[in-house]
Write an enzyme that holds these catalytic residues in place. Structure first.
Site, PDB file in Angstrom:
ATOM      1  N   ASN A 115       0.824  -1.213   0.000  1.00 38.63           N
ATOM      2  CA  ASN A 115       0.000   0.000   0.000  1.00 38.63           C
ATOM      3  C   ASN A 115       0.854   1.257   0.000  1.00 38.63           C
ATOM      4  O   ASN A 115       0.441   2.299  -0.500  1.00 38.63           O
ATOM      5  CB  ASN A 115      -0.903   0.006   1.235  1.00 38.63           C
ATOM      6  N   ARG A 173      -8.496   5.404   1.065  1.00 40.42           N
ATOM      7  CA  ARG A 173      -7.760   4.686   0.014  1.00 40.42           C
ATOM      8  C   ARG A 173      -6.749   5.556  -0.726  1.00 40.42           C
ATOM      9  O   ARG A 173      -5.832   5.025  -1.367  1.00 40.42           O
ATOM     10  CB  ARG A 173      -8.748   4.065  -0.963  1.00 40.42           C
ATOM     11  N   ASP A 212      -1.059  -6.741   3.316  1.00 41.62           N
ATOM     12  CA  ASP A 212      -1.204  -5.739   4.374  1.00 41.62           C
ATOM     13  C   ASP A 212      -2.088  -4.571   3.935  1.00 41.62           C
ATOM     14  O   ASP A 212      -2.032  -4.143   2.782  1.00 41.62           O
ATOM     15  CB  ASP A 212       0.207  -5.208   4.703  1.00 41.62           C
ATOM     16  N   GLU A 248      -5.675  -8.253   4.656  1.00 40.68           N
ATOM     17  CA  GLU A 248      -5.968  -7.611   5.924  1.00 40.68           C
ATOM     18  C   GLU A 248      -6.943  -6.462   5.695  1.00 40.68           C
ATOM     19  O   GLU A 248      -6.587  -5.424   5.109  1.00 40.68           O
ATOM     20  CB  GLU A 248      -4.703  -7.060   6.585  1.00 40.68           C
TER      21      GLU A 248
END
Ligand code: AAO
Length: 512
Positions: A115, A173, A212, A248
């Site tokens: 991410n 996001r 993750d 996750e």
């Protein structure tokens, strides 16, 4: 013809839900912060012989190094590049681990942090686990390479550039999670770099990924990245096997981003599981073990085949992430063993067992101010080896919950009962419960403040069984207690509320 096409399509879609464990292996163990050399040895000497399915490893890539002696464990959630040198070891050690674990049939699932890169205040220099140059302020990571074009700053609309409001889907996001530089996964270039990293791991033999911070990435971007992934290495896996993916996503119910937005892509962590189970086992909020009768989907959890479940994880065992004070950990060993035994006996979900290290907890106003402490280490920052005590427990500060007899034997229980449904549920309306798994296993738990003494239908064939909580079968004797099942399947269960472990579990493999 249409049926064939449909079947191929379905198996293509469903493949990433398959953990590719050997037959009759069912659980993942998270060897949090273990060195690769120790994991390799553990696969051979313990995990394979006792039937563990796979290992979740800490992020294997190049990460920031935050001062010595500080070195928080969460360094590893701040990538600097996708080179494979980390606090757990070198690329060579990584390759050796994957090879040796695969050779004994224990799968490796890598925790991948895709991410973001490091925090915005990570500075510039070569303070990374591979000694790689980077400049966080300039968003320059030349070893990938990523430059400021590859981050989400133009898309993020929050005043600070950080996620300020979890009810704003775009912020969650497109902005920075706790100031971590947020990669632009909508860019073909970024997608390609992430997929290259994951493919490198797949080519070396990993069987899948814990991804993750998925809440902070758009499902469509993840779908694109996953679609670029190689199949598993055919040295160990059958041709066409797709990587197992579990994501996750923390969904406790109160936010617009739902775990169901990710369930078509792979399994998803079910965080309500550990939070609720901890509340029940602690008997908080009027909860009772008897309420576990419809545990699983009946508690509004994800469908069982989409859920990755655990009693605690590396965040919430130290009060971070989600779950709060109800989370049970090794610090409460008696109740922890009750919760883990229940999880492993119950058919719901893909189970993951936590394996931790001890740290010096220090509570100030209810918060552990030492929640950052990294793995047992020497003064130069090198992680200590996992040593073994004569009684098979671990030394050097490693807890090794997966080696606790009660937990290890319940992992075997789960392997033995396989896909048998839950049968013969019994409860006393309070905190005494019992249930079976077809004709293969049965467990009884007394979490009340009084003794349990009752004859129950187990569904098992007549015979004498070894209780796998207090011991197990060795040769043709039990090292712990025994339970006798009569010709009609009944057995008498006597469990004192003061027993060290207030439960009994029996299965076909440990029948005399
Ligand atoms: C560190 C420092 C930061 C610093 C940063 C950058 O601590 O102060 O700004 O470096 O310099 C780990 C550590 C972080 C660490 C980070 C990077 O935990 O402390 O930051 O490495 O080194 C959210 C995410 C979730 C994440 C979780 C910790 O959604 O993905 O936070 N977990 C993963 C990893 C974790 C790792 C990262 C992600 C980052 O497992 O180890 O961080 O790679 C709500 C939201 C959740 C949110 C939590 C916590 O939860 O719903 O999505 O998780 O808040 O912020 C109730 C609610 C529940 C709520 C919870 C807490 O339970 O029901 O929904 O309360 O409020």
């Amino acid at each position: 013809m249409r049926a064939v096409v449909l079947l191929t399509f379905l198996s293509g879609c469903l493949a990433q839900f398959d953990p590719h464990m050997l037959p009759e292996r069912t659980s993942i163990v998270h060897l949090f912060e273990w060195r690769w050399v120790d994991i390799a040895a553990e696969c051979e000497r313990y995990l394979a012989p006792y039937g563990f399915g796979g290992v979740q490893i800490s992020p294997p890539n190049d990460h920031i190094v935050l001062d010595n002696p500080w070195r928080p464990w969460w360094e590893r959630y701040q990538p600097i590049s996708y080179k494979l040198c980390s606090r757990s070891g070198t690329e060579e050690e990584f390759r050796d681990m994957v090879t040796r674990c695969n050779n004994v049939g224990v799968q490796i699932y890598a925790d991948v942090v895709i991410n973001h890169m490091c925090g915005a205040s990570g500075g510039s220099g070569t303070h990374s686990s591979c000694g790689t140059y980077f400049n966080a302020g300039a968003e320059d990571f030349p070893a990938v390479p990523y430059s400021s074009w590859d981050f989400n700053d133009p898309k993020c609309k929050s005043p600070s550039g950080n996620i300020e409001n979890y009810n704003d889907v775009n912020q969650v996001r497109d902005c920075r999670l706790v100031s971590l530089l947020d990669l632009a996964q909508q860019k073909d270039y970024v997608r390609g770099k992430i997929a290259d990293y994951m493919n490198h791991l797949l080519d070396l033999g990993v069987a899948g990924f814990r991804v993750d911070a998925c809440k902070h990435m758009w499902p469509g971007d993840l779908a694109n990245i996953y679609s670029r992934l190689h199949n598993l290495n055919t040295q160990w896996f059958s041709p066409g096997s797709k990587p197992f993916i579990y994501q996750e996503v923390i969904d406790m119910g109160g936010e617009p981003i739902k775990s169901t937005q990710y369930t078509s892509l792979g399994k998803v962590t079910e965080f309500r599981y550990g939070a609720k189970l901890g509340t029940v086992v602690r008997r908080w909020n009027g909860e009772k073990m008897s309420y576990l009768r419809n545990w699983g989907e009946g508690w509004a959890f994800l469908p069982s085949d989409q859920a990755l479940v655990f009693v605690d994880n590396h965040d919430n065992q130290r009060g971070q992430g989600a779950g709060g004070a109800s989370i049970l950990t090794f610090w409460d060993p008696r109740l922890y063993k009750v919760a883990v035994a229940f999880m492993l006996a119950h058919p719901y979900g893909q189970t993951r067992i936590m394996s931790s290290y001890r740290w010096d907890r220090k509570f100030v106003n209810g918060k552990d101010v030492n929640d950052w402490i990294g793995p047992p280490s020497y003064s130069n920052g090198a992680t200590k080896a996992v040593t073994l005590n004569p009684d098979t427990t671990c030394g050097n500060g490693w807890v090794c919950e997966h080696r606790w007899r009660q937990i290890r034997n319940m992992a075997i229980f789960r392997n033995v009962v396989g896909k048998e449904p839950l049968t013969n549920w019994w409860d006393n309306g309070s905190n005494q419960i019992a249930f079976g798994r077809g004709a293969l296993g049965f467990i009884a738990i007394n979490n009340d403040d009084w003794n349990m003494a009752i004859t129950l239908q187990t569904g098992l064939p007549a015979g004498t069984y070894c209780d796998v909580i207090s011991g197990q079968k060795e040769g043709n004797r039990c090292t712990g207690m025994q339970v006798t099942v009569d010709s009609s399947g009944n057995a008498n269960f006597q469990i004192s509320n003061t027993d060290q472990d207030p439960m009994l579990a029996i299965h076909m493999k440990d029948k005399l």
